[in-house]
Scaffold this motif. Structure first.
Motif, PDB file in Angstrom:
ATOM      1  N   ARG A   3       0.866  -1.188   0.000  1.00 54.38           N
ATOM      2  CA  ARG A   3       0.000   0.000   0.000  1.00 54.38           C
ATOM      3  C   ARG A   3       0.896   1.229   0.000  1.00 54.38           C
ATOM      4  O   ARG A   3       1.781   1.377   0.853  1.00 54.38           O
ATOM      5  CB  ARG A   3      -0.900   0.027   1.226  1.00 54.38           C
ATOM      6  N   VAL A   4       0.683   2.123  -0.960  1.00 56.40           N
ATOM      7  CA  VAL A   4       1.541   3.289  -1.148  1.00 56.40           C
ATOM      8  C   VAL A   4       1.348   4.284  -0.001  1.00 56.40           C
ATOM      9  O   VAL A   4       0.221   4.674   0.320  1.00 56.40           O
ATOM     10  CB  VAL A   4       1.248   3.978  -2.491  1.00 56.40           C
ATOM     11  N   SER A   5       2.464   4.696   0.607  1.00 55.35           N
ATOM     12  CA  SER A   5       2.434   5.681   1.700  1.00 55.35           C
ATOM     13  C   SER A   5       2.893   7.055   1.237  1.00 55.35           C
ATOM     14  O   SER A   5       2.289   8.075   1.572  1.00 55.35           O
ATOM     15  CB  SER A   5       3.315   5.224   2.863  1.00 55.35           C
ATOM     16  N   THR A   6       3.993   7.093   0.476  1.00 60.24           N
ATOM     17  CA  THR A   6       4.510   8.366  -0.034  1.00 60.24           C
ATOM     18  C   THR A   6       5.051   8.170  -1.449  1.00 60.24           C
ATOM     19  O   THR A   6       5.510   7.083  -1.806  1.00 60.24           O
ATOM     20  CB  THR A   6       5.651   8.933   0.844  1.00 60.24           C
ATOM     21  N   ILE A   7       4.992   9.249  -2.227  1.00 63.36           N
ATOM     22  CA  ILE A   7       5.559   9.266  -3.573  1.00 63.36           C
ATOM     23  C   ILE A   7       6.404  10.531  -3.668  1.00 63.36           C
ATOM     24  O   ILE A   7       5.911  11.632  -3.432  1.00 63.36           O
ATOM     25  CB  ILE A   7       4.469   9.286  -4.656  1.00 63.36           C
ATOM     26  N   SER A   8       7.688  10.364  -3.996  1.00 67.29           N
ATOM     27  CA  SER A   8       8.576  11.519  -4.025  1.00 67.29           C
ATOM     28  C   SER A   8       9.652  11.319  -5.080  1.00 67.29           C
ATOM     29  O   SER A   8       9.688  10.305  -5.775  1.00 67.29           O
ATOM     30  CB  SER A   8       9.203  11.733  -2.638  1.00 67.29           C
ATOM     31  N   ARG A   9      10.535  12.296  -5.194  1.00 68.20           N
ATOM     32  CA  ARG A   9      11.685  12.208  -6.089  1.00 68.20           C
ATOM     33  C   ARG A   9      12.970  12.329  -5.281  1.00 68.20           C
ATOM     34  O   ARG A   9      13.047  13.109  -4.332  1.00 68.20           O
ATOM     35  CB  ARG A   9      11.644  13.323  -7.144  1.00 68.20           C
TER      36      ARG A   9
END
Length: 396
Positions: free
Chosen positions: A341-347
């Motif tokens: 389950r996705v918690s954070t999306i970043s670069r």
């Protein structure tokens, strides 16, 4: 019942289906089919080059009048790339009418852009070139593809597509009954409780309750902690059967997106949101943080890296389902399938996409979710990616 695509198993894609190449997307955004876009690029035609050509020359290379207007600026503006990617993936790059995945597709405005100025996803439909011609032809055939009907067809197909990956996971789990190497028991039972799963009706509940592995409500009771792994002991198989049933019941209520073949920053930026459930198959690296091999607290980092995309999670290796899972399959570099389950999306500072999440389960022995070799094979035409050994330098 989830539909197959030409006999293809749900969730399984056997070969290249379209392109995420930027040049191809730029042409698709202006009304050119995906297959035609690939051919034009292969022949050396970029959007910029096409925009320098006159109408006669554009017709000569096989571009229709509507697309010519869009390319030359006399028609509608381009569909934004994020909207284009979203609708293509929601329809599995397949016409929502005929569902023939072998045909080239275009992205069609259900209600004409000239009247609505609407580039939003609800107004976009993926059609093969044949059905697209029907929509734009004034004949008896088009009465079956009026905007209201087309919206209904699109909604039905997108609903079936959303179920395909989840159904594929369940099919694989039923075929490979011992495949699960790890369960995140706390999060899994929290999720099942939120979903109002009826634990008492699940396979394995009676045995688990009789052996004092769960309470009467079906929630797990504490396990002996002075062991190498959670399932150590003679009742491990009974516990596995019950927890696997809980996972199945939860999956039946979820939408899980298989992104194994789609580790593209542009695509995932448009597709993923915090809270989404994803499936990732491929080479993972499991790195224990400490030296303990007994009792809870065997914190382990899991990472999947490929094509400038990093998927990360942390779990307790004590929750392994077998001795071999604990000692071998959840350590080092292993080809496995994870549900996250996705918690954070970043670069990262170097521009790589980092997806961090909570892992719910890890399986070994599943096949078909990943058919793309990122280091050598362009799963989508024209996309050659960086090696799977895409290690971070100083950002771990």
């Amino acid at each position: 019942m989830v539909s197959r695509i030409d006999g293809q198993e749900p969730g399984m894609r056997k070969g290249p289906d379209t392109s995420l190449n930027r040049s191809d997307l730029a042409l698709m955004a202006r009304g050119i089919s995906n297959t035609k876009a690939v051919k034009l690029r292969a022949a050396g035609y970029t959007l910029g080059k096409l925009q320098q050509m006159n109408r006669a020359a554009l017709r000569k290379v096989g571009i229709d009048t509507l697309a010519i207007d869009n390319i030359l600026g006399d028609g509608r503006p381009a569909i934004p790339s994020d909207k284009l990617i979203e609708v293509l993936f929601a329809n599995r790059f397949t016409c929502c009418v005929c569902r023939n995945h072998k045909r080239g597709v275009v992205v069609h405005h259900i209600r004409k852009w000239a009247k609505t100025r609407d580039h939003e996803v609800p107004n976009l439909a993926v059609l093969c070139t044949l059905d697209h011609e029907k929509v734009h032809t004034k004949s008896e055939l088009t009465k079956n593809l009026d905007p209201k009907t087309l919206r209904g067809i699109k909604k039905k197909w997108e609903g079936e597509v959303a179920e395909m990956d989840t159904e594929a996971i369940l099919d694989q789990s039923r075929q490979h009954t011992s495949a699960w190497q790890y369960f995140n028991h706390l999060r899994l039972f929290e999720l099942a409780t939120e979903q109002r799963i009826k634990f008492k009706q699940l396979n394995g509940y009676e045995t688990a309750w009789r052996l004092d592995m769960c309470d009467e409500a079906g929630l797990l009771l504490p396990r002996p902690k002075d062991t190498g792994y959670m399932y150590d002991g003679g009742d491990g198989q009974a516990l596995y059967t019950y927890v696997r049933s809980v996972l199945h019941a939860s999956l039946e209520k979820l939408t899980v997106a298989n992104i194994s073949n789609d580790l593209e920053r542009g695509a995932l930026s448009a597709l993923l949101s915090v809270g989404d459930f994803i499936l990732v198959q491929g080479s993972h690296t499991f790195s224990p943080r400490g030296l303990s091999h007994r009792r809870p607290g065997q914190t382990t980092d899991g990472v999947r890296k490929a094509n400038q995309v990093i998927v990360e999670f942390t779990f307790d290796r004590w929750e392994a389902t077998s001795n071999s899972a604990h000692g071998r399959w959840l350590s080092g570099r292993v080809d496995v399938t994870t549900i996250i389950r996705v918690s954070t999306i970043s670069r990262t500072t170097s521009g790589k996409m980092r997806i961090q999440g909570t892992v719910f389960a890890v399986a070994l022995g599943f096949s078909g979710f990943k058919t793309r070799e990122y280091s050598t094979y362009p799963y989508r035409y024209g996309v050659r990616a960086i090696s799977e050994d895409d290690e971070e330098d100083d950002e771990d």
